[in-house]
Design a protein around this motif. Structure first.
Motif, mmCIF file in Angstrom:
data_model
loop_
_atom_site.group_PDB
_atom_site.id
_atom_site.type_symbol
_atom_site.label_atom_id
_atom_site.label_comp_id
_atom_site.label_asym_id
_atom_site.label_seq_id
_atom_site.Cartn_x
_atom_site.Cartn_y
_atom_site.Cartn_z
ATOM 1 N N TYR A 109 40.522 27.700 58.997
ATOM 2 C CA TYR A 109 39.367 28.009 59.846
ATOM 3 C C TYR A 109 38.535 29.135 59.228
ATOM 4 C CZ TYR A 109 36.835 29.071 64.182
ATOM 5 O OH TYR A 109 35.869 29.290 65.126
ATOM 6 N N ALA A 110 39.203 30.039 58.506
ATOM 7 C CA ALA A 110 38.513 31.227 57.990
ATOM 8 C C ALA A 110 38.210 31.102 56.504
ATOM 9 C CB ALA A 110 39.367 32.465 58.240
ATOM 10 N N THR B 172 36.763 34.565 63.310
ATOM 11 C CA THR B 172 37.955 33.958 62.732
ATOM 12 C C THR B 172 39.196 34.794 63.033
ATOM 13 O OG1 THR B 172 37.413 35.111 60.712
ATOM 14 C CG2 THR B 172 36.740 32.829 60.861
ATOM 15 N N MET C 47 35.717 24.750 59.467
ATOM 16 C CA MET C 47 35.998 25.087 60.862
ATOM 17 C C MET C 47 36.278 23.817 61.662
ATOM 18 S SD MET C 47 33.379 28.057 62.019
ATOM 19 C CE MET C 47 33.761 29.770 61.785
#
Lengths: 625, 81
Positions: free
Chosen positions: A88-89, A217, A416
């Motif tokens: 996600y980050a 995040t 993401m």
């Protein structure tokens, strides 16, 4: 072949692995970030149930690897979460957040596999300091404040825990981390230390204060680890402690109450963490095999759906820069995929059948039912009504529908969406095929979530909640306010303390300073020319003595006038002196009120670390050779 | 939806609403007629969960909003003074 693979401690993989991140760049770094959790996961699969990595230091037995069916489920989900969070980050260019997040993962794994109180304490402290940067990286004033409060509050909990550990050692002579027998003071100290980690009211305000201030995040990582480690340590030490049943049930409803009046989307979710952890704490308190299974299963599922839920508003924050419900609305047109994936998380936390919350939450509620805890049962069902109402209805309704706020937006970056997609898939997969989760639980599971009765009851409950929401949906619109919580006490106390420092304390310090300055001035005057100073002294002594013995003509009118003039003179001189002192004091106060150089803290910390290192070296030299 | 005029949109919304009410009715009926194995005396009552869902939701909103209005909700710069 397999026997020849010697597994590494999972915490070491993440903590040492995190140190490599700053050396990497671009595509290589991205690949590294998602590969490391995969490697750690494979490594974890090769860990047999046993006790590893036992070290004897300073007369204590430090057990770093207690691998059993209680710690392994937490190990699995923490590493899965590390993968999802890293994905996600992955678009972040800087290394700081990645390093902090990976050390947080490593410290959590260390705490979960720790078999004694000392290594547990060290890993818990490491968790506090590695998670705080995820808040500081938001780089705004409110986040910095919240981050410092977060650290302070965990240090408070940590010191109670440490005191409890020391007392425990004094009474029992060992530091083995296992069930505590109730009674002694250390029982309560350790319990409060753990309750702070699990965010149980009234020790919960750090969570709703700090998590929403994290980066888009970072909050995803934050939401997963600290409270679940809290639940794990409660299971280890306090399974079956009656007080936890009530604390858990009250906590489940408490979070819901605050979610109703909350306007910040991620703070609303933070309050729902408190509510959901309440189920787990209640399960720990019941202490039956089914309840403990339920608590662990719910922690497992909770990490997945809560991460997904934080990813949704995180994506909205990343794209639009807004997080207040009163500023959002109408995003369903521009962010439909985000909406759908968020709804999967919402339906999971609400325990809708076919989603993972259903197979874990109903286990705890059923355990409460089987134990005949009627009031707890009602509170837990009420909390699930509130959860559905806010996470699944209010939050998406006011973010993605309601009025069109006219915000320009598009879908978030692909990584993401991918991370959210995988998380959503896992939520659904466990919901549809719960056996995969039930098989890794510590006790055999004889609980069937999918009976016609349970499914119909749940759907009826939630559908009628929807009806209630629809009737009152204008009443629960966000309002631009913040809510009072138990952090009021220390935030107000902090303000009062600063006032005390700036006013009475500083004035006193100024007075002490002036007195010593004058004393020192007197000494200087004496030292410049001791002979004449002594002579002056002798002179004045002589004058004094003469005046006493010889006396003065007190009653002549001229004399009296003279003495009045002298007193007036002295008074005006004293007034001048006082004014000078006052100006000086004000100058000092102004100096102290300016920007404090925070870099001082770094060097202080460095010194502390240096001393710790020296002390450890001394211990090592003394006891190993 | 995009190509429909207003009266048609309204009709579809009304149709959906009726469908939803029908579903609720069906669930309540199901809750009366399926065999149940309650934990306590109260959760085996007919339509217990339906009523609990509706009342629980409404009471939660009303009680929390009241608490918030008179005590807990403060302006956003409350701590900055």
């Amino acid at each position: 072949m397999i026997e020849h693979i010697f597994p590494v401690h999972p915490a070491a993989i993440f903590i040492l692995g995190a140190l490599v991140i700053p050396l990497l760049k671009g595509r290589l770094k991205q690949i590294y970030l998602v590969t490391l959790p995969v490697v750690a996961f494979v490594n974890l699969l090769y860990l047999p149930h046993s006790v590893f990595w036992v070290h004897h230091i300073g007369g204590f037995e430090l057990i770093f690897g207690r691998v059993d069916s209680m710690s392994l489920p937490f190990g699995y989900i923490f590493i899965i979460m590390a993968f999802l969070g890293a994905l996600y980050a992955i678009h972040l260019k800087g290394s700081g957040e990645h390093v902090a997040a990976f050390i947080l993962v490593g410290a959590s794994l260390g705490a979960v596999f720790a078999g004694d109180y000392i290594s547990l304490y060290l890993f818990l402290a490491m968790m506090t300091f590695s998670s705080a940067p995820l808040i500081f990286y938001r780089r705004r004033k409110s986040a910095t404040g919240a981050g410092f409060r977060y650290i302070m509050f965990h240090l408070f909990g940590g010191s109670l825990l440490l005191a409890g550990i020391v007392l425990h050692y004094t009474f029992t002579g060992h530091t083995h981390f296992g069930p505590l027998e109730s009674g002694g003071l250390y029982f309560y100290l350790v319990m409060i230390g753990f309750l702070v980690k699990a965010a149980v009211p009234p020790f919960h305000a750090w969570l709703s204060d700090a998590y929403p201030e994290g980066t888009a995040t970072g909050s995803v990582f934050l939401s997963a680890f600290t409270t679940k480690v809290g639940v794990y340590v409660l299971i280890r030490a306090f399974a079956g402690a009656d007080i936890l049943i009530w604390l858990g049930a009250i906590m489940a409803v408490y979070g819901v109450v605050y979610a109703v009046i909350e306007n910040d989307g991620r703070r609303l979710l933070a309050y729902h963490i408190i509510s959901q952890v309440g189920y787990m704490v209640a399960g720990v308190g019941m202490g039956t095999q089914m309840a403990i299974n339920g608590a662990i299963a719910h922690a497992f599922c909770h990490i997945l759906y809560k991460a997904l839920l934080f990813m949704g508003p995180g994506a909205v924050l990343y794209v639009t820069g807004k997080e207040k419900l009163t500023e959002l609305g109408g995003l369903y047109k521009t962010m439909p995929i985000t909406l759908i994936l968020f709804m999967v998380g919402g339906l999971s936390i609400s325990a809708v059948p076919l989603f993972n919350g259903f197979v874990s939450k109903s286990m705890i509620v059923a355990a409460a039912g089987l134990q005949g805890e009627a009031a707890v049962y009602i509170l837990l069902v009420l909390a699930s009504v509130g959860t559905f109402l806010h996470t699944c209805l209010k939050l998406p309704y006011y973010t993605f529908f309601a009025r069109d706020a006219g915000i320009e937006a598009q879908e978030p970056p692909r990584n993401m969406l991918m991370s959210m997609g995988i998380t959503a898939f896992l939520c659904l997969f466990i919901g549809i095929y719960p056996a995969i989760l039930y098989n890794i639980l510590p006790y055999p599971v004889d609980f069937v979530p999918y009976t016609i009765e349970k499914v119909v009851e749940k759907i009826a409950l939630l559908s009628f909640t929807f009806l209630g929401f629809w009737l009152l949906k204008d009443k629960i619109a966000g309002q631009p306010t913040i809510s009072l919580d138990t952090d009021w006490f220390y935030r107000k106390a902090g303000t009062a303390f600063m006032w005390f420092c700036r006013n009475p304390a500083l004035a006193f310090a100024g007075w002490v300073d002036m007195t010593f300055a004058r004393l020192a001035g007197g000494f200087l005057w004496f030292c410049r020319n001791p002979a004449s100073a002594l002579a002056t002294g002798v002179d004045s002594m002589f004058a004094f003595v003469v005046r006493i013995f010889v006396g003065r003509q007190r009653h002549s009118p001229l004399r009296a006038l003279k003495s009045v003039v002298g007193w007036m003179d002295r008074l005006s001189l004293a007034a001048e002196e006082a004014a000078k002192r006052r100006a000086q004091r004000e100058k000092m106060a102004a100096l102290a009120q300016g920007e404090v150089d925070v870099r001082g803290i770094d060097s202080a910390l460095f010194l502390v670390a240096l001393m710790l290192a020296l002390f450890l070296l001394y211990l090592a030299v003394k006891y190993l050779w | 939806m995009r190509y429909l005029n207003n009266s048609e949109k309204k009709r579809i919304v009304r149709y959906r609403k009726h469908l939803f009410y029908l579903g609720l009715l069906l669930l309540a009926l199901l809750e009366i007629f399926i065999p149940r194995d309650p934990y306590f005396w109260f959760d085996g009552l007919p339509v217990f969960y339906s009523v609990f869902g509706l009342l629980g939701c409404i009471l939660t909103i009303i009680i929390c909003k009241t608490l918030g209005r008179y005590w807990l909700m403060k302006s956003e710069d409350y701590y900055e003074e």
